[in-house]
Structure formats: structure tokens, C-alpha cells
Design an enzyme around this catalytic site. Structure first.
Site, PDB file in Angstrom:
ATOM      1  N   GLU A   1       1.780   4.264  -2.973  1.00  0.00           N
ATOM      2  CA  GLU A   1       1.617   4.685  -4.360  1.00  0.00           C
ATOM      3  C   GLU A   1       2.952   5.063  -4.998  1.00  0.00           C
ATOM      4  O   GLU A   1       3.160   4.871  -6.197  1.00  0.00           O
ATOM      5  CB  GLU A   1       0.613   5.839  -4.452  1.00  0.00           C
ATOM      6  CG  GLU A   1      -0.848   5.413  -4.305  1.00  0.00           C
ATOM      7  CD  GLU A   1      -1.248   4.962  -2.893  1.00  0.00           C
ATOM      8  OE1 GLU A   1      -0.485   5.218  -1.937  1.00  0.00           O
ATOM      9  OE2 GLU A   1      -2.318   4.353  -2.750  1.00  0.00           O
TER      10      GLU A   1
ATOM     11  N   LEU B   1       0.855  -1.191   0.000  1.00  0.00           N
ATOM     12  CA  LEU B   1       0.000   0.000   0.000  1.00  0.00           C
ATOM     13  C   LEU B   1       0.894   1.246   0.000  1.00  0.00           C
ATOM     14  O   LEU B   1       1.106   1.884   1.036  1.00  0.00           O
ATOM     15  CB  LEU B   1      -0.930  -0.028   1.224  1.00  0.00           C
ATOM     16  CG  LEU B   1      -2.198   0.804   1.137  1.00  0.00           C
ATOM     17  CD1 LEU B   1      -3.180   0.390   2.223  1.00  0.00           C
ATOM     18  CD2 LEU B   1      -1.942   2.296   1.214  1.00  0.00           C
TER      19      LEU B   1
ATOM     20  N   HIS C   1     -12.217   9.617  -2.362  1.00  0.00           N
ATOM     21  CA  HIS C   1     -12.609   8.737  -3.466  1.00  0.00           C
ATOM     22  C   HIS C   1     -13.275   9.504  -4.593  1.00  0.00           C
ATOM     23  O   HIS C   1     -13.965   8.914  -5.414  1.00  0.00           O
ATOM     24  CB  HIS C   1     -13.599   7.671  -2.972  1.00  0.00           C
ATOM     25  CG  HIS C   1     -13.132   6.912  -1.780  1.00  0.00           C
ATOM     26  ND1 HIS C   1     -13.430   7.270  -0.500  1.00  0.00           N
ATOM     27  CD2 HIS C   1     -12.335   5.819  -1.689  1.00  0.00           C
ATOM     28  CE1 HIS C   1     -12.871   6.431   0.351  1.00  0.00           C
ATOM     29  NE2 HIS C   1     -12.189   5.546  -0.346  1.00  0.00           N
TER      30      HIS C   1
ATOM     31  N   GLN D   1      -5.220   3.000  -7.019  1.00  0.00           N
ATOM     32  CA  GLN D   1      -6.607   2.598  -6.772  1.00  0.00           C
ATOM     33  C   GLN D   1      -7.588   3.774  -6.855  1.00  0.00           C
ATOM     34  O   GLN D   1      -8.667   3.662  -7.426  1.00  0.00           O
ATOM     35  CB  GLN D   1      -6.673   1.941  -5.406  1.00  0.00           C
ATOM     36  CG  GLN D   1      -7.770   0.940  -5.239  1.00  0.00           C
ATOM     37  CD  GLN D   1      -7.525   0.044  -4.030  1.00  0.00           C
ATOM     38  OE1 GLN D   1      -7.579   0.501  -2.895  1.00  0.00           O
ATOM     39  NE2 GLN D   1      -7.240  -1.225  -4.280  1.00  0.00           N
ATOM     40  N   PHE D   2      -7.196   4.889  -6.283  1.00  0.00           N
ATOM     41  CA  PHE D   2      -7.992   6.124  -6.355  1.00  0.00           C
ATOM     42  C   PHE D   2      -7.019   7.269  -6.608  1.00  0.00           C
ATOM     43  O   PHE D   2      -6.012   7.378  -5.913  1.00  0.00           O
ATOM     44  CB  PHE D   2      -8.744   6.387  -5.044  1.00  0.00           C
ATOM     45  CG  PHE D   2      -9.807   5.367  -4.741  1.00  0.00           C
ATOM     46  CD1 PHE D   2     -11.120   5.546  -5.184  1.00  0.00           C
ATOM     47  CD2 PHE D   2      -9.494   4.228  -4.022  1.00  0.00           C
ATOM     48  CE1 PHE D   2     -12.096   4.591  -4.907  1.00  0.00           C
ATOM     49  CE2 PHE D   2     -10.468   3.280  -3.739  1.00  0.00           C
ATOM     50  CZ  PHE D   2     -11.771   3.457  -4.179  1.00  0.00           C
TER      51      PHE D   2
ATOM     52  N   ASP E   1      -7.032  10.156  -5.744  1.00  0.00           N
ATOM     53  CA  ASP E   1      -6.818  10.943  -4.519  1.00  0.00           C
ATOM     54  C   ASP E   1      -5.540  10.498  -3.791  1.00  0.00           C
ATOM     55  O   ASP E   1      -4.914  11.285  -3.095  1.00  0.00           O
ATOM     56  CB  ASP E   1      -7.994  10.747  -3.567  1.00  0.00           C
ATOM     57  CG  ASP E   1      -9.332  10.890  -4.269  1.00  0.00           C
ATOM     58  OD1 ASP E   1     -10.077  11.812  -3.940  1.00  0.00           O
ATOM     59  OD2 ASP E   1      -9.634  10.065  -5.166  1.00  0.00           O
TER      60      ASP E   1
END
Ligand SMILES: Cc1ncc(C[n+]2csc(CCOP(=O)(O)OP(=O)(O)O)c2C)c(N)n1
Length: 704
Positions: free
Chosen positions: A407, A405, A486, A430-431, A433
């Protein structure tokens, strides 16, 4: 201490060391360093940052093969010379000559870079190359070549997020990376104690790397340790770490006054005990390999070679100013059309965007077995939380790999591996943000082509779910509840980065064609996938009513391989007759715009041109110009919050370039000025623009 000066130990493949050649490299580095320092003082160029005290890095490079890659930092002049032997390049960089092979005069001196010699392009951002080095190690771990990459940074660099990302990349995935920290006890004027507490070597060991302390003032020890660790790295047993204790014999750089922050005693003690060039000379004399007089002679020879090179370099061309916009971006090749028959009888079938993305990824891997998607949960049976890699997981085991996890870790693997393989390698965020920790890596990836004046490309491909949550356009499906974390649409983060391509499709057909095209990119790409569109059907004029005909074909996706052109918009005419206005949009808001155009023309007749930008940067100026010059009215519709945003950039471009042909001021429709987007339905709905807002704008333009 034993010295491997003649042959490798029986049963090992360790390289032999030519100690005299190594010493010559080190003495050349020190002499060149002193010349450059003097030239800076004479005002011949604005900056210099030196290597004195760090020359043992040449011994580390001597322990590697020429096929191994290097990720240097600015103290590694001796490493550069050991690998390339090129003193001209160093002078060319210092004097900013076009002939400089590192950056054609674009970068500061001491930023080593060479694709031919496998030296990654050094960034000024301390340890900024670290996540890239992990990506290169990832490539070597996969290709079975037994190559390794050696990464170096200082004690300050060891405190950066980038460095810690590399440690995690390399240890979790057992990558062949030799990580070295050259601890000279200073990070500009900050002492080492501010960088970490406790024992750095023990900390790295606890992360599951082989980790050793090394005396950087002793080049033999550096060589032997590096040679031993390198052999282990080639077996695939995971990374190794060298904590090299050394001394900085000069101030931090030509901009720093050493006496302002270091005591006279400490400076003298460092010079007396930690000078690797002096030590090496003494060791060679003690071992009878050279005589005292040879030291002076070798220094003179180095100086003579440097003088001759400098004279030649000074006659070489200086950089012309009109070059400043060259090599910013390198777009993928032109598009190839869909096959008329993919072989299975079916030429095209209706599907939502998420299926088209699955399809694209499969087509890419079919043609490029080295391609992969790396991201959180993407290797799970569901193909990540949005199922984009579901078919990859099923049909190409190993092509979708779940990540930690982090980025920045994902971006680094994608960026570095793409540089090693020379082809797009895909990370999934994944998002959007949560891309924030990867910002530096993305920005640097985008600079590589420009900084190296085209020597390097970084075809990193980052797919990200972006925009508001929910299924389908807001006008059809209402609020989504994505809330903070999100729901960002993300455009300003990427479209403001020079060298970065940003793509945002609005429909399944383009999503597939553009994603496949992105796999051929030469510049890095951020590919924004609006979450509302993953499962959206063809938009309808009214809820439950007719589908908007000009969009229907874009939900019919051809089987097989095809690409859509990057950098080109799609103009969709809705209605009949001469168009009243041009709407420029992309992603989810393209559907809202199309719904609005359909409703408006249903009531009022006529037509509206809706331009789907598809590629946000570099955007298709010609498509906008042509349409606005015909309609004389323009509306830009964006999902971004009403702050500094990309929609305003397009709006401003229209005002600047089409002003005299506009009948009214161009309109901008965006979300409101608040953080996107509250969870509750009333506030979420109030946050985003919808087709109703666009209809109102069209009515206003028609009235004025
Ligand atoms: C990310 C980042 N922050 C700050 C700087 C400014 N800066 C340049 S060099 C440096 C110190 C680096 O120290 P260290 O890593 O110990 O290497 P050394 O110069 O001592 O060899 C700093 C803070 C930078 N270039 N990059």
C-alpha cells in the site's frame, strides 16, 4: 581514473564537467557549513545539521540536466548549491526568515526544497521522500520527457521501509530513478553494520537495477559514474543505484557530541582520507588546473560572499506568529452542475454507487488523459475486486494499472506522480484496513503544502473501500461477514491528519460528483467508499417497503461531467413540518439514520433533519450549526468503534458551539468498543448500530 573535464566521450551525450566551478561549489558548501555550525554554537538559532564529508553530491548534480528532479536529504547542501547557487536561501532557512524559499522559515535548516528548481521538499523523516521519488520517476517514465530523478539518503535511510518501497517501485516498473546511498558508516551513533547484512550493492543488483560502488571522497568518480548511469536511465532501461562510500567529518548534528561515540583514531583517519573538498583541491593542483594559493583565495571569496549574504538576510523579516494556520489545506474549486443534456439523450439514470464511481473515473480520464488508477488488481478485466475500474479497463487501456501488494508503494506512486504532473493521480487501496503501511506517506503528503508554505502541492487521490462488508444498509441486508481486516470504517486514521481531505459519500449521485471534484484537488484526498453502499439500492422505510422519497433522487445519476462541492454537507429533511432533531452522519450510517428518521416521523409525525457530512474533514460547520440552532437537539451516528473517534469530534464540536441552544445533551451512537468486526452474524450484528438504535435515540430526545 579518467576525468571528463573537456568534452563528452564520442557518441555519448554525457555532460561536460567544469571542475573549477564544481570545486567552487564544494568549497562554498564547506565554508557555509562552518559558518552555520559556528552560528548555532553562538546560539543564533536552535539547530544545524551539516554536510562536511558529503560535498561530492555536487558532482552528482553536475552530471544531471536542470530539468531533472532531485530528492535530497539533509547532508546535501553542496547539491543544493550546485543546482541553485543560492546561498541566501540556506541562510534564510537557518535564520527562519519569511524570505526562505524552501519553507518560508517553517522547516528546520538543511531541509532543501524548491519547486522552481525541481527539488522535492525534504522531510525530517529519514528516507520519507523515497516513495514520492518513485512517483516522480513514474511520471517521467510515462511522459516521454527523458527526465530523471536522483534520490539520496544515508546508510540508515537504506534500512527504512520507504527506501525499500522505492527500490521495488523503480525496479518493477523500470523507472528513471538514480538511487544513491551516502554511506558514511553512521546513523547518528549506530554503525552501518546494524542497517543491512551482506553487500547492499549486490542486493540492489539482484533486484534488477544497475548497481555500483563509488568512492564518495573522489568527486570526479562520483561525476563520471552519475553521468554514465544518467545516460542509461534516459533510455528507459530501468533504475540505477550508487552506493557512495564517504565519511562524516562532523558529528551527526549540532545536538550530538562526536567524541561520545567515535574514537579519536577513527575521526582522524576519516578526516585524513575521506575529505572530498581537500581531495578535490589536491587533484586540481596535481592536474595543473589551479595553484595551491588558489585554494585559500577561493575559500576567502566564498567567505566574503557568505558574510555579505548573512548581513542582508539578518535584515529580512522574521516570521509572524499569526501565520501559523495558513496554508494547511487547499480545497478544489467550486462545484460545476450536471449538464442538462450529456449529448446521448439520457440526462440521468438510476444506478448503484459502484457504477457511479466507474462513470466518474471515465469522465475524469476523458478530460485528463494522464489520469490513472493504480492499485491491487485494478488493471484486471474485472476492474479490481469491487469492479470500480471495470470501465476504465475496457474503455481506456492503460488507465487502470495493477500494482504490487504494497500500500505504501501505491500511495507513493500516486503522491509523487501528482506532484510531478500537478494534477490528481489516483491510488486504490483495496481495503482501508490495509492502508497502514502507507500511513507515513499519506501523512507526509498532507504536510507538504504547509511545510513548504504553499510552494508545493500534493494532489494525491487515494480511493479506499471502507466500512463493513455486505450489500446495502445493515437494517435492510443484515450481516456482511467482512470481519477483521475488511470492516474498519477508518475515519480516525485520516480525519486527524492536518492537510488531508477526507470524503465519504453515502449515495451514487454524490459519489460521482465528489469523485470528479476530487480529481481537481490541490491537497491530498482520502476518498472512503463504503463497501455496503457499492451495490445498495435506495433505502426503504421497512424491509421490502417504500423507498425513502427524499433520498430517491440521489440514486438517479446524471450522465456526463459534474462536480459536487468538497467541504459542503447535504441536509436532507425527512417528514414534514418543523424538524424535531438533527442527525449528523455519513456513509452507511447516513442510510441507517435516514431509515430511522423515516420510521420515527411515520409514527410520530413531524420532521427530522439528516445531515450527510460527505466531506468529513474539513467538515461543514455552518450546515451543522444552522440545523442544530433550529432543532435544538442533535445526534451523531458513526460506524466507528467506540474509542477515540471522529464521531466524538463532531459530537464535541456541537456541544462546544451550540451548547446554549441545546435542549438536551447531544447523543453519540457508534459501534461498540471492540475491534471491528467479528465474522459470525450474532456478534457482527451486535457490533454495529442500526436504524433501531437511532429511532430509540430520537424517541429519547422527543421525551426529554
Ligand atoms: C524515520 C526516522 N527515524 C528516526 C529519525 C531520527 N534520525 C534522524 S537522522 C537519523 C540517522 C540517519 O542516518 P543516515 O541515514 O545514515 O544518514 P547520516 O545522518 O549518517 O548522513 C536518525 C535515526 C528520523 N529522522 N526519521
Amino acid at each position: 581514473m579518467t576525468t571528463n573535464v573537456t568534452a563528452p566521450a564520442p557518441g555519448t551525450a554525457a555532460r561536460t564537467l567544469d571542475p573549477i566551478a564544481l570545486y567552487r561549489t564544494m568549497i562554498t558548501a564547506r565554508t557555509l557549513n562552518d559558518v552555520l555550525k559556528a552560528r548555532k554554537t553562538q546560539g543564533r538559532f536552535p539547530f544545524y545539521i551539516g554536510c562536511a564529508g558529503h560535498e561530492s553530491v555536487a558532482a552528482l548534480v553536475a552530471a544531471l540536466d536542470d530539468d531533472d528532479w532531485l530528492s535530497f536529504y539533509y547532508r546535501d547542501l553542496a547539491g543544493w548549491l550546485q543546482r541553485t547557487g543560492d546561498i541566501h536561501a540556506v541562510l534564510r532557512a537557518a535564520y527562519s526568515r519569511t524570505t526562505d524559499p524552501m519553507s518560508s522559515g517553517r522547516n528546520m535548516p538543511s531541509h532543501y526544497s524548491s519547486r522552481a528548481h525541481h527539488i522535492l521538499p525534504t522531510f525530517s523523516e529519514v528516507a520519507g521522500l523515497a516513495p514520492f521519488a518513485g512517483g516522480v520517476g513514474w511520471a517521467f517514465g510515462r511522459d516521454g520527457s527523458r527526465r530523471i530523478i536522483a534520490f539520496s539518503t544515508g546508510d540508515g535511510g537504506a534500512a527504512t521501509n520507504d527506501f525499500n518501497v522505492l527500490l521495488r517501485q523503480a525496479t518493477v516498473h523500470k523507472l528513471p530513478v538514480l538511487i544513491t546511498v551516502w554511506n558514511n558508516s553512521w546513523a547518528i551513533m549506530t554503525p552501518r553494520q546494524q542497517q543491512w547484512a551482506g553487500d547492499l550493492t549486490a542486493q540492489v543488483r539482484a533486484m534488477d537495477a544497475v548497481a555500483v560502488d563509488v568512492d564518495g571522497a573522489n568527486p570526479f568518480e562520483v561525476f563520471e559514474t552519475a553521468a554514465r548511469l544518467t545516460e542509461r536511465l534516459r533510455t528507459g532501461d530501468g533504475p540505477a543505484f550508487m552506493h557512495v562510500h564517504c565519511g562524516l567529518l562532523d558529528p551527526h548534528s549540532s545536538s550530538t557530541d562526536i567524541r561520545r561515540y567515535r574514537t579519536r583514531e577513527e575521526i582522524e583517519e576519516t578526516a585524513r582520507t575521506k575529505d572530498p573538498v581537500k581531495n578535490m583541491g589536491q587533484l586540481l593542483v596535481e592536474r595543473g588546473l589551479i595553484e595551491e594559493a588558489d585554494i585559500e583565495r577561493m575559500r576567502d571569496e566564498a567567505k566574503a560572499a557568505i558574510d555579505a549574504a548573512e548581513e542582508q538576510v539578518l535584515a529580512e523579516p522574521q516570521v509572524p506568529a499569526d501565520r501559523v494556520t495558513q496554508k494547511v489545506i487547499d480545497l478544489p474549486p467550486a462545484a460545476s452542475p450536471p449538464p442538462t443534456n450529456a449529448g446521448d439523450g439520457a440526462t440521468a439514470r438510476p444506478m448503484p454507487m459502484i457504477e457511479a464511481i466507474n462513470d466518474a473515473l471515465v469522465e475524469i480520464v476523458r478530460r485528463d488523459p494522464g489520469f490513472f488508477v493504480f492499485g491491487q488488481d485494478v488493471g484486471s478485466a474485472t476492474g479490481g475486486v469491487f469492479n470500480a475500474t471495470q470501465r476504465l479497463v475496457k474503455e481506456f487501456p492503460g488507465a487502470a494499472i495493477s500494482s504490487a501488494l504494497n500500500e505504501q508503494l501505491i500511495a507513493g506512486i500516486s503522491a509523487g506522480c501528482s506532484m510531478a504532473d500537478g494534477r490528481a493521480r489516483c491510488g486504490e487501496v483495496q481495503f482501508v484496513d490495509y492502508h497502514q503501511s502507507a500511513t507515513q506517506t499519506i501523512r507526509l503528503a498532507a504536510r507538504i503544502h504547509y511545510q513548504s508554505f504553499g510552494d508545493w502541492n500534493c494532489p494525491m487521490l487515494l480511493r479506499m473501500k471502507a466500512g463493513s462488508g455486505g450489500g446495502g444498509p445493515i437494517s435492510d441486508s443484515g450481516s456482511g461477514g467482512g470481519a477483521f481486516g475488511h470492516s474498519n470504517s477508518g475515519e480516525p486514521w485520516f480525519t486527524s491528519v492536518p492537510g488531508l481531505i477526507t470524503i465519504c459519500p453515502s449515495n451514487p449521485y454524490d459519489a460521482k460528483g465528489l469523485l470528479i471534484a476530487s480529481s481537481q484537488t490541490r491537497s491530498p484526498i482520502v476518498f472512503l467508499e463504503h463497501g455496503r453502499l457499492y451495490r445498495a439500492d435506495i433505502p426503504r422505510i421497512h424491509k421490502g417497503g417504500d423507498a425513502i422519497a427524499p433520498l430517491a433522487q440521489l440514486w438517479n445519476v446524471p450522465a456526463g461531467y459534474y462536480t459536487e462541492p468538497v467541504g459542503k454537507a447535504r441536509t436532507i429533511r425527512i417528514g414534514a413540518g418543523a424538524p424535531l432533531a438533527t442527525i449528523v452522519s455519513w456513509g452507511t450510517m447516513l442510510l441507517e439514520s435516514a431509515i430511522a428518521a423515516a420510521r420515527f416521523t411515520e409514527t410520530n409525525g413531524g420532521a427530522v433533519d439528516v445531515i450527510d457530512l460527505r466531506t468529513l474533514m474539513p467538515f461543514d460547520e455552518e450546515a451543522i450549526r444552522q440545523s442544530v440552532l433550529a432543532t435544538n437537539r442533535a445526534i451523531v451516528v458513526t460506524e466507528e468503534a467506540d474509542f477515540t473517534n471522529f464521531g466524538r469530534h463532531i459530537h464535541s464540536w456541537i456541544a462546544e458551539n451550540c451548547f446554549w441552544r441545546l435542549d438536551n445533551a447531544p447523543l453519540l451512537i457508534s459501534s461498540v468498543a471492540a475491534p471491528p468486526a467479528p465474522y459470525n452474524a450474532p456478534e457482527e450484528t451486535a457490533f454495529y448500530p442500526t436504524a433501531d438504535d437511532v429511532v430509540t435515540a430520537l424517541e429519547q430526545l422527543a421525551r426529554e
